[in-house]
Design an enzyme around this catalytic site. Structure first.
Site: not given
Ligand code: SF4
Length: 315
Positions: A72, A94, A122, A124, A162, A192, A265
């Protein structure tokens, strides 16, 4: 069963998890990880069993030890603290989060007011805001727009977390533009590819589903968004579960079609366990609905690759 594709691991999560695994192999346990490497209970438990120790802050890491920063991202002060404690830091942020950090730094250097659309608290958002705290203010969804104040309405840009809902972010931006017609947009999408692809396929299947099950953890922003997107797109019910055994049979009562997806995830074996669980309950006819082909991969962090290469040369 309508099984969404793409689902599960994105390139950033895959890289972050591999970073911890490779670091454990290379340096040996324990390896310290600041915050959950990715927001998934199963992934964290699996890495803990292999010797990773998850901490909240650098102060919990013994001086001189190795610490990995999560996918994050972190604020610059976290790198500085690691240096002060002589920690060997490996950055598993990332690259798509790093891209937003670069944007924040650049616009701050050009003295813009930056409206960061994201969820308060959060990790991030904390990391990105830490790049330029004097220039960044958080906009936590469309209802926060009225509280925004800027120094110069001709020098304002929006950026975003993202993993937001694409549609809700568009709504927030539209409201911001009503108040600030000269608001500039980020040079490229901050939400993203993985977040938007997973939302897109859920929108496709949701209207046909009596219930949509999303595999993911409660603290996973993109997983929580998938449930919301499914409901907005017409699913009659939506539920988030970490594991198959959390599925309540009552959710399936009277259902003819069940949709299934997972957050960015989530390893696919958890989805396979849900499929097996549902097959036992009469949902064995599975159709996979594919709306995008994802091939993006990210290489491991430079600092880790360098040490892996040096270790290979010594063998
Ligand atoms: S969700 Fe998007 S920003 Fe987050 S780790 Fe995965 S590719 Fe990267």
């Amino acid at each position: 069963m309508l099984l969404a594709k793409p689902r599960g691991y994105c390139a950033g999560v895959d890289r972050a998890v591999q970073t911890v695994e490779e670091a454990l192999k290379l340096y040996g346990a324990p390896i310290y990880v600041r915050k959950q490497i990715v927001h998934n209970k199963h992934v964290v438990q699996t890495l803990e069993a292999k010797g990773a120790i998850f901490v909240e802050e650098n102060e919990e890491v013994p001086e001189g030890a190795t610490v990995i920063f999560s996918a994050h991202g972190v604020a610059p002060e976290v790198y500085a603290q690691a240096k002060e404690r002589s920690l060997k830091a490996i950055d598993a942020t990332c690259p798509l989060v790093t891209k937003v950090h670069h944007e924040a730094r650049r616009f701050a250097q050009e003295d813009y007011d930056i409206l960061l659309i994201g969820h308060e608290g959060h990790e991030e958002v904390i990391g990105t805001a830490g790049e330029a705290p004097a220039h960044i203010q958080l906009v936590d969804g469309p209802d926060s727009v009225d509280q925004v104040t800027v120094r110069d309405p001709e020098k304002v840009v929006w950026l975003s977390q993202t993993t937001l809902s694409v549609d809700e972010t568009l709504e927030t931006v539209a409201r911001l533009k009503q108040r600030l017609p000269l608001l500039q947009s980020p040079p490229s999408d901050d939400i993203c590819y993985a977040t938007s692809n997973r939302q897109h396929v859920v929108k496709e299947i949701a209207p046909e589903c009596d219930v949509v099950i999303v595999v993911g953890s409660r603290n996973s922003s993109n997983s929580v968004r998938l449930v919301e997107v499914a409901l907005d797109a017409g699913a009659r019910a939506g539920h988030l579960v970490d594991f198959a055994h959390e599925i309540d049979d009552a959710w399936l009562a009277g259902a003819r079609t069940v949709g299934l997806t997972s957050g960015a995830s989530v390893p696919d074996d958890l989805v396979q366990e849900v499929l097996a669980h549902l097959a036992e309950r009469g949902f064995a006819d599975v159709e996979e609905i594919t709306t995008a082909d994802e091939r993006l991969t990210f290489s491991l962090p430079q600092e880790l690759k360098r040490d892996m290469k040096a270790a290979a040369a010594r063998r």
